[in-house]
Design a protein around this motif. Sequence first.
Motif, PDB file in Angstrom:
ATOM      1  N   LEU A   1       0.832  -1.204   0.000  1.00 24.86           N
ATOM      2  CA  LEU A   1       0.000   0.000   0.000  1.00 24.86           C
ATOM      3  C   LEU A   1       0.867   1.254   0.000  1.00 24.86           C
ATOM      4  CD1 LEU A   1      -2.797  -1.086   2.499  1.00 24.86           C
ATOM      5  CD2 LEU A   1      -2.763  -1.253   0.014  1.00 24.86           C
ATOM      6  N   SER A   2       1.734   1.350  -0.988  1.00 22.75           N
ATOM      7  CA  SER A   2       2.596   2.516  -1.143  1.00 22.75           C
ATOM      8  C   SER A   2       1.970   3.481  -2.145  1.00 22.75           C
ATOM      9  CB  SER A   2       3.988   2.101  -1.634  1.00 22.75           C
ATOM     10  OG  SER A   2       4.575   1.158  -0.763  1.00 22.75           O
ATOM     11  N   TYR A   3       2.126   4.768  -1.889  1.00 25.67           N
ATOM     12  CA  TYR A   3       1.534   5.763  -2.779  1.00 25.67           C
ATOM     13  C   TYR A   3       2.191   7.117  -2.516  1.00 25.67           C
ATOM     14  CZ  TYR A   3      -1.152   6.846   1.467  1.00 25.67           C
ATOM     15  OH  TYR A   3      -1.512   7.153   2.752  1.00 25.67           O
TER      16      TYR A   3
ATOM     17  N   VAL B   1       5.794  10.738   0.079  1.00 27.37           N
ATOM     18  CA  VAL B   1       5.848   9.404  -0.508  1.00 27.37           C
ATOM     19  C   VAL B   1       5.759   8.401   0.633  1.00 27.37           C
ATOM     20  CG1 VAL B   1       7.230   7.756  -1.825  1.00 27.37           C
ATOM     21  CG2 VAL B   1       7.144  10.153  -2.529  1.00 27.37           C
ATOM     22  N   MET B   2       4.669   7.661   0.647  1.00 25.58           N
ATOM     23  CA  MET B   2       4.344   6.742   1.728  1.00 25.58           C
ATOM     24  C   MET B   2       4.740   5.327   1.304  1.00 25.58           C
ATOM     25  SD  MET B   2       2.898   8.986   3.778  1.00 25.58           S
ATOM     26  CE  MET B   2       1.738   8.277   4.940  1.00 25.58           C
ATOM     27  N   VAL B   3       5.704   4.747   1.984  1.00 29.56           N
ATOM     28  CA  VAL B   3       6.294   3.462   1.601  1.00 29.56           C
ATOM     29  C   VAL B   3       5.814   2.370   2.560  1.00 29.56           C
ATOM     30  CG1 VAL B   3       8.441   2.199   1.227  1.00 29.56           C
ATOM     31  CG2 VAL B   3       8.327   4.634   0.663  1.00 29.56           C
ATOM     32  N   ASP B   4       5.073   1.427   2.045  1.00 30.22           N
ATOM     33  CA  ASP B   4       4.576   0.301   2.842  1.00 30.22           C
ATOM     34  C   ASP B   4       5.624  -0.804   2.832  1.00 30.22           C
ATOM     35  OD1 ASP B   4       3.267  -1.814   4.031  1.00 30.22           O
ATOM     36  OD2 ASP B   4       1.851  -2.112   2.383  1.00 30.22           O
ATOM     37  N   ASP B   5       6.403  -0.872   3.910  1.00 34.38           N
ATOM     38  CA  ASP B   5       7.475  -1.869   4.000  1.00 34.38           C
ATOM     39  C   ASP B   5       7.058  -3.098   4.796  1.00 34.38           C
ATOM     40  OD1 ASP B   5       7.507  -0.501   6.553  1.00 34.38           O
ATOM     41  OD2 ASP B   5       9.503  -1.352   6.884  1.00 34.38           O
TER      42      ASP B   5
ATOM     43  N   GLU C   1      11.385  -5.279  -5.474  1.00 37.47           N
ATOM     44  CA  GLU C   1      10.183  -4.723  -6.104  1.00 37.47           C
ATOM     45  C   GLU C   1       9.815  -3.372  -5.499  1.00 37.47           C
ATOM     46  OE1 GLU C   1       5.379  -5.670  -6.526  1.00 37.47           O
ATOM     47  OE2 GLU C   1       6.679  -6.989  -5.348  1.00 37.47           O
ATOM     48  N   LEU C   2       9.866  -3.282  -4.174  1.00 38.04           N
ATOM     49  CA  LEU C   2       9.515  -2.027  -3.516  1.00 38.04           C
ATOM     50  C   LEU C   2      10.555  -0.945  -3.811  1.00 38.04           C
ATOM     51  CD1 LEU C   2       7.576  -0.528  -1.692  1.00 38.04           C
ATOM     52  CD2 LEU C   2       8.799  -1.466   0.300  1.00 38.04           C
ATOM     53  N   ALA C   3      11.830  -1.316  -3.852  1.00 36.96           N
ATOM     54  CA  ALA C   3      12.871  -0.349  -4.208  1.00 36.96           C
ATOM     55  C   ALA C   3      12.663   0.178  -5.624  1.00 36.96           C
ATOM     56  CB  ALA C   3      14.250  -0.988  -4.068  1.00 36.96           C
ATOM     57  N   ASP C   4      12.282  -0.692  -6.547  1.00 36.96           N
ATOM     58  CA  ASP C   4      11.994  -0.253  -7.920  1.00 36.96           C
ATOM     59  C   ASP C   4      10.810   0.705  -7.947  1.00 36.96           C
ATOM     60  OD1 ASP C   4      14.071  -1.758  -8.908  1.00 36.96           O
ATOM     61  OD2 ASP C   4      12.802  -3.414  -9.594  1.00 36.96           O
ATOM     62  N   TRP C   5       9.776   0.389  -7.172  1.00 35.74           N
ATOM     63  CA  TRP C   5       8.616   1.294  -7.102  1.00 35.74           C
ATOM     64  C   TRP C   5       9.036   2.663  -6.588  1.00 35.74           C
ATOM     65  CZ3 TRP C   5       6.560   4.177  -3.208  1.00 35.74           C
ATOM     66  CH2 TRP C   5       5.321   4.782  -3.476  1.00 35.74           C
ATOM     67  N   LEU C   6       9.848   2.675  -5.534  1.00 36.64           N
ATOM     68  CA  LEU C   6      10.279   3.940  -4.950  1.00 36.64           C
ATOM     69  C   LEU C   6      11.134   4.732  -5.932  1.00 36.64           C
ATOM     70  CD1 LEU C   6      10.375   5.840  -2.540  1.00 36.64           C
ATOM     71  CD2 LEU C   6      12.324   4.518  -1.667  1.00 36.64           C
ATOM     72  N   GLU C   7      12.044   4.060  -6.628  1.00 40.96           N
ATOM     73  CA  GLU C   7      12.879   4.737  -7.618  1.00 40.96           C
ATOM     74  C   GLU C   7      12.014   5.373  -8.700  1.00 40.96           C
ATOM     75  OE1 GLU C   7      15.525   6.340 -10.124  1.00 40.96           O
ATOM     76  OE2 GLU C   7      15.971   5.635  -8.089  1.00 40.96           O
TER      77      GLU C   7
ATOM     78  N   VAL D   1       9.785  11.263   2.701  1.00 38.55           N
ATOM     79  CA  VAL D   1       9.477   9.840   2.607  1.00 38.55           C
ATOM     80  C   VAL D   1       9.090   9.327   3.993  1.00 38.55           C
ATOM     81  CG1 VAL D   1      10.401   7.542   2.097  1.00 38.55           C
ATOM     82  CG2 VAL D   1      10.977   9.477   0.619  1.00 38.55           C
ATOM     83  N   ALA D   2       8.001   8.571   4.054  1.00 34.64           N
ATOM     84  CA  ALA D   2       7.522   8.007   5.316  1.00 34.64           C
ATOM     85  C   ALA D   2       7.385   6.497   5.183  1.00 34.64           C
ATOM     86  CB  ALA D   2       6.181   8.623   5.710  1.00 34.64           C
TER      87      ALA D   2
END
Length: 270
Positions: A103-105, A115-119, A132-138, A151-152
């Motif tokens: 649930l990142s957005y 930028v909300m990062v669901d880790d 996958e999440l690192a690619d999304w963030l990039e 970034v949160a």
Amino acid sequence: MIVAQITDTHIKPRGALAYGRLNTAPFLAAAVAHINALDPLPDLVILTGDVTDGGSPEEFDHVRELLAPLTPPLIALPGNHDRRETFREAFRDRADMPEHGHLSYAEERFPLRLVMVDDTVPGQPHGEVTAELADWLEHTLAAASGKPTLVAMHHPPFITGIGHMDVQNCRGSERLAAVLEKHPQVLGLVCGHVHRNILTAFAGKPASVCPSQAHAVSLALTPDAPPSYHMEPPSLHLHRWHDGGTPFGSLLTHQSFIGDIDGPHSFAMK
């Protein structure tokens, strides 16, 4: 722009107690009243995970009731105590979250981009920045490289010295650092999970952990200290972004204590 951060509210169903002794609901209610009384009023409130204690629909119903009086808009991230499915349903009117997966957005409505990062890792206490999440963030950061960004995430990607929490912090921190180091528009990283006011640097960025508005994880810095909590004075973080000084402006963080505090008193001599 001012962003208020609350975190780790651990709301139970109405009438239930966390750990068999702690009613967390009044602490969230007090935080909402505190935010509403701030002058100036924050532009946005972010809630960085462990919103509930068990992720049940009944708990999220209780959360929505407690958050209803909040004046500023609110966006949220899940923590390891939450469940993505019930979280998505509870907060789908608050942000444009994806329908599947993490649930990142990005929150784009303000001069400071969030930028909300669901880790979170479903079923596990630790977090992880996967490939996958690192690619999304990039991709997400590159899409607005000219806009100042905060970034949160829930789990801190750094060691805090509190052993029983560090074993469940964010894994894959090297992937996260590799992304953040490439993006000068990222002015800071804010986290929850550890229930304490913690300040450090990560990937060349200021980084912080926001205290819980309810119970604090005990400040136990010996490696074998057992898990415990204290009822310290509740507080929250206020992140203030100022447009000036650098190409992306500047960001600083205040700790704001909640409750009846003596003052203000004039410094003028009587």
